[in-house]
Design a protein around this motif. Structure first.
Motif, PDB file in Angstrom:
ATOM      1  N   ASN A  59       4.670  -8.073   5.256  1.00  0.00           N
ATOM      2  CA  ASN A  59       4.886  -6.983   4.329  1.00  0.00           C
ATOM      3  C   ASN A  59       3.577  -6.239   4.133  1.00  0.00           C
ATOM      4  O   ASN A  59       2.511  -6.851   4.055  1.00  0.00           O
ATOM      5  CB  ASN A  59       5.381  -7.513   2.987  1.00  0.00           C
ATOM      6  CG  ASN A  59       5.602  -6.413   1.978  1.00  0.00           C
ATOM      7  OD1 ASN A  59       6.226  -5.407   2.276  1.00  0.00           O
ATOM      8  ND2 ASN A  59       5.070  -6.596   0.792  1.00  0.00           N
ATOM      9  N   GLY A  60       3.661  -4.914   4.075  1.00  0.00           N
ATOM     10  CA  GLY A  60       2.466  -4.128   3.818  1.00  0.00           C
ATOM     11  C   GLY A  60       2.823  -2.776   3.250  1.00  0.00           C
ATOM     12  O   GLY A  60       3.935  -2.277   3.426  1.00  0.00           O
ATOM     13  N   PHE A  61       1.846  -2.182   2.587  1.00  0.00           N
ATOM     14  CA  PHE A  61       2.033  -0.862   2.001  1.00  0.00           C
ATOM     15  C   PHE A  61       0.835  -0.004   2.339  1.00  0.00           C
ATOM     16  O   PHE A  61      -0.309  -0.462   2.269  1.00  0.00           O
ATOM     17  CB  PHE A  61       2.194  -0.972   0.475  1.00  0.00           C
ATOM     18  CG  PHE A  61       2.554   0.331  -0.172  1.00  0.00           C
ATOM     19  CD1 PHE A  61       3.875   0.762  -0.206  1.00  0.00           C
ATOM     20  CD2 PHE A  61       1.581   1.141  -0.714  1.00  0.00           C
ATOM     21  CE1 PHE A  61       4.215   1.977  -0.785  1.00  0.00           C
ATOM     22  CE2 PHE A  61       1.905   2.356  -1.296  1.00  0.00           C
ATOM     23  CZ  PHE A  61       3.227   2.773  -1.330  1.00  0.00           C
ATOM     24  N   SER A  62       1.085   1.259   2.704  1.00  0.00           N
ATOM     25  CA  SER A  62       0.066   2.223   3.074  1.00  0.00           C
ATOM     26  C   SER A  62      -0.649   1.730   4.342  1.00  0.00           C
ATOM     27  O   SER A  62       0.026   1.457   5.339  1.00  0.00           O
ATOM     28  CB  SER A  62      -0.886   2.459   1.898  1.00  0.00           C
ATOM     29  OG  SER A  62      -1.605   3.656   2.064  1.00  0.00           O
ATOM     30  N   ALA A  63      -1.963   1.585   4.321  1.00  0.00           N
ATOM     31  CA  ALA A  63      -2.675   1.151   5.532  1.00  0.00           C
ATOM     32  C   ALA A  63      -2.207  -0.225   5.992  1.00  0.00           C
ATOM     33  O   ALA A  63      -2.055  -0.473   7.193  1.00  0.00           O
ATOM     34  CB  ALA A  63      -4.177   1.151   5.294  1.00  0.00           C
ATOM     35  N   SER A  64      -1.947  -1.125   5.059  1.00  0.00           N
ATOM     36  CA  SER A  64      -1.463  -2.453   5.472  1.00  0.00           C
ATOM     37  C   SER A  64      -0.033  -2.373   5.992  1.00  0.00           C
ATOM     38  O   SER A  64       0.392  -3.190   6.806  1.00  0.00           O
ATOM     39  CB  SER A  64      -1.585  -3.476   4.340  1.00  0.00           C
ATOM     40  OG  SER A  64      -0.774  -3.124   3.245  1.00  0.00           O
ATOM     41  N   GLY A  65       0.719  -1.360   5.564  1.00  0.00           N
ATOM     42  CA  GLY A  65       2.051  -1.121   6.125  1.00  0.00           C
ATOM     43  C   GLY A  65       1.958  -0.700   7.577  1.00  0.00           C
ATOM     44  O   GLY A  65       2.745  -1.137   8.422  1.00  0.00           O
TER      45      GLY A  65
END
Length: 162
Positions: A2-8
């Motif tokens: 799971n990630g959001f923004s850059a980690s997405g």
């Protein structure tokens, strides 16, 4: 994963390169575009990180579309998200100028809703029926409780424990 923004972006790119290692992946705030599991689009060669035409040269590993397509994806954006890293002013931190121009020409310059909708159409046309997209109305570049609930439901339905 799971990630959001850059980690997405990271978790979706990791899944693209190592689909055999991922049981399910969720990503949000991804600039309305995932790396496309394509070597070309509309006659244009698309290299990594926009596409996969040069992935074997970069990694020494041929892209495995069938393995990638089996991984459940949950990809989401807020309808009010304006955190668009696919812009000339951010190059080369995110995409180089050539890739940005390619994205603008083939997928869309305006992140929401244009590029977001075109990305969904591309994945649908590829038959990636394990990739689901969701837009959260009235949400900007952040998590809200509805997203958390949807993530819990997605991972509960798409993971197995041994």
């Amino acid at each position: 994963m799971n990630g959001f923004s850059a980690s997405g972006k990271f978790v979706t790119r990791f899944t693209l390169m190592h689909p055999e290692m991922v049981q399910a992946v969720a990503a949000g705030g991804v600039n309305a575009i995932l790396t496309l599991p394509l070597e070309s689009l509309d006659g244009e060669r698309i290299r990594y990180p926009v596409g996969v035409s040069d992935l074997a040269n970069l990694t020494g590993k041929v892209f495995d579309f069938p393995q990638y397509a089996r991984v459940p994806h949950f990809v989401f954006m807020g309808s009010l998200d304006i955190n668009d890293q696919v812009q000339i002013k951010y190059a080369p931190e995110t995409f180089d100028i050539q890739d940005i121009e390619l994205i603008y020409n083939l997928i869309g310059e305006k992140m929401m809703p244009d590029r977001w909708m075109k990305t969904q159409i591309i994945f649908s046309q590829l038959g990636c029926n394990r990739v689901s997209f969701k837009t959260y109305e009235g949400v900007d570049h952040r998590y809200v409780s509805e997203i958390i609930d949807d993530l819990i439901n997605f991972f509960t339905a798409n993971t197995q424990y041994e």
